[in-house]
Design an enzyme around this catalytic site. Structure first.
Site, PDB file in Angstrom:
ATOM      1  N   ASP A  29       0.889  -1.175   0.048  1.00 26.61           N
ATOM      2  CA  ASP A  29      -0.041  -0.040  -0.099  1.00 26.61           C
ATOM      3  C   ASP A  29       0.854   1.236  -0.213  1.00 26.61           C
ATOM      4  OD1 ASP A  29      -3.113   0.601   1.232  1.00 26.61           O
ATOM      5  OD2 ASP A  29      -1.826   2.291   0.917  1.00 26.61           O
ATOM      6  N   ILE A  30       0.667   2.141  -0.987  1.00 30.97           N
ATOM      7  CA  ILE A  30       1.462   3.385  -1.204  1.00 30.97           C
ATOM      8  C   ILE A  30       1.412   4.362   0.062  1.00 30.97           C
ATOM      9  CG2 ILE A  30       0.064   4.904  -2.368  1.00 30.97           C
ATOM     10  CD1 ILE A  30       3.281   4.110  -3.271  1.00 30.97           C
ATOM     11  N   GLU A  88     -12.579   3.680  -1.138  1.00 33.84           N
ATOM     12  CA  GLU A  88     -11.697   4.677  -1.859  1.00 33.84           C
ATOM     13  C   GLU A  88     -11.359   4.047  -3.318  1.00 33.84           C
ATOM     14  OE1 GLU A  88      -7.945   5.910   0.205  1.00 33.84           O
ATOM     15  OE2 GLU A  88      -6.883   6.276  -1.870  1.00 33.84           O
ATOM     16  N   HIS A  93     -10.020  -5.360  -2.527  1.00 34.88           N
ATOM     17  CA  HIS A  93      -8.452  -5.688  -1.835  1.00 34.88           C
ATOM     18  C   HIS A  93      -8.719  -5.902  -0.648  1.00 34.88           C
ATOM     19  CE1 HIS A  93      -9.833  -1.268  -2.068  1.00 34.88           C
ATOM     20  NE2 HIS A  93      -8.970  -1.104  -0.789  1.00 34.88           N
ATOM     21  N   HIS A  95      -6.754  -5.829   2.722  1.00 40.56           N
ATOM     22  CA  HIS A  95      -5.637  -5.003   3.550  1.00 40.56           C
ATOM     23  C   HIS A  95      -4.895  -6.046   4.541  1.00 40.56           C
ATOM     24  CE1 HIS A  95      -6.559  -0.747   2.501  1.00 40.56           C
ATOM     25  NE2 HIS A  95      -7.987  -1.267   2.525  1.00 40.56           N
TER      26      HIS A  95
HETATM   27  P1  AMP Z   1      -9.775   1.602   0.624  1.00 42.59           P
HETATM   28  O1  AMP Z   1     -10.646   1.743  -0.809  1.00 42.59           O
HETATM   29  O2  AMP Z   1     -10.614   2.532   1.266  1.00 42.59           O
HETATM   30  O3  AMP Z   1      -9.782   0.192   1.134  1.00 42.59           O
HETATM   31  O4  AMP Z   1      -8.360   2.015   0.447  1.00 42.59           O
HETATM   32  C1  AMP Z   1      -7.653   1.996  -0.646  1.00 42.59           C
HETATM   33  C2  AMP Z   1      -6.210   1.828  -0.367  1.00 42.59           C
HETATM   34  O5  AMP Z   1      -5.363   1.775  -1.660  1.00 42.59           O
HETATM   35  C3  AMP Z   1      -5.392   2.855   0.549  1.00 42.59           C
HETATM   36  O6  AMP Z   1      -5.090   2.189   1.543  1.00 42.59           O
HETATM   37  C4  AMP Z   1      -4.768   3.390  -0.219  1.00 42.59           C
HETATM   38  O7  AMP Z   1      -3.332   4.108   0.049  1.00 42.59           O
HETATM   39  C5  AMP Z   1      -4.168   2.464  -1.444  1.00 42.59           C
HETATM   40  N1  AMP Z   1      -3.723   2.957  -2.781  1.00 42.59           N
HETATM   41  C6  AMP Z   1      -4.562   3.732  -3.623  1.00 42.59           C
HETATM   42  N2  AMP Z   1      -3.796   3.917  -4.757  1.00 42.59           N
HETATM   43  C7  AMP Z   1      -2.527   3.106  -4.750  1.00 42.59           C
HETATM   44  C8  AMP Z   1      -1.364   3.006  -5.429  1.00 42.59           C
HETATM   45  N3  AMP Z   1      -1.328   3.347  -6.540  1.00 42.59           N
HETATM   46  N4  AMP Z   1      -0.514   1.804  -4.981  1.00 42.59           N
HETATM   47  C9  AMP Z   1      -0.768   1.216  -3.854  1.00 42.59           C
HETATM   48  N5  AMP Z   1      -1.823   1.497  -2.689  1.00 42.59           N
HETATM   49  C10 AMP Z   1      -2.555   2.444  -3.337  1.00 42.59           C
END
Ligand code: AMP
Length: 129
Positions: A29-30, A88, A93, A95
């Site tokens: 995760d970035i 988001e 995905h 975590h």
């Molecule tokens: P959520 O959809 O709320 O479960 O969160 C989406 C997750 O994806 C967040 O923790 C972001 O930091 C992560 N994220 C978003 N874009 C990227 C990316 N390009 N590379 C890695 N992680 C990402």
């Protein structure tokens, strides 16, 4: 247009890749809650976890388990926590987050990492696979 995670799978945008197989992909995760925060995704783009068919759901969990075991070996922590949120990015995905204290699972708590740290950590997790 595909999700940002589909672009990562296709290699159109960079990621700190941990592993992939025919159906699943794992990367750091970035914007991590804790160092080692990893995402496991199905390659087939689906928005919500519970919209996955049973086989894909179970396959994602088996893949996440494998990655989580490697993560727990690579990153000192009390345990690896698992969460599915998806508010988001509309691409399922899981975590995987190394936990030492409760705030590590709080998505408002973030840590910063350099590019070198991301690279080194990804390599360390890969070594445990
Ligand atoms: P959520 O959809 O709320 O479960 O969160 C989406 C997750 O994806 C967040 O923790 C972001 O930091 C992560 N994220 C978003 N874009 C990227 C990316 N390009 N590379 C890695 N992680 C990402």
């Amino acid at each position: 247009m595909g999700s940002v995670f589909t672009s990562i799978i296709k290699g159109e945008i960079p990621s700190y890749k941990i592993a992939e197989d025919e159906n699943y992909f794992a990367f750091l995760d970035i914007n991590p809650n804790a160092k080692g925060h990893t995402l496991c995704i199905p390659k087939k783009e689906t928005d919500k976890l519970l919209d996955l068919d049973e086989e894909s759901y179970l396959g994602l969990m088996a893949f996440s388990r494998k990655i989580g075991i490697a993560l727990e070996k690579a990153v000192p922590c009390k345990r690896v926590g698992m969460a599915v949120v998806g508010l988001e990015v509309p691409h399922v995905h899981v975590h995987l987050i190394p936990l030492n204290e409760m705030r590590d699972i709080n998505f408002q708590h973030k840590v910063s990492m350099t590019d070198d740290e991301f690279r080194e950590l990804a390599a360390k997790i890969r070594e445990q696979l």
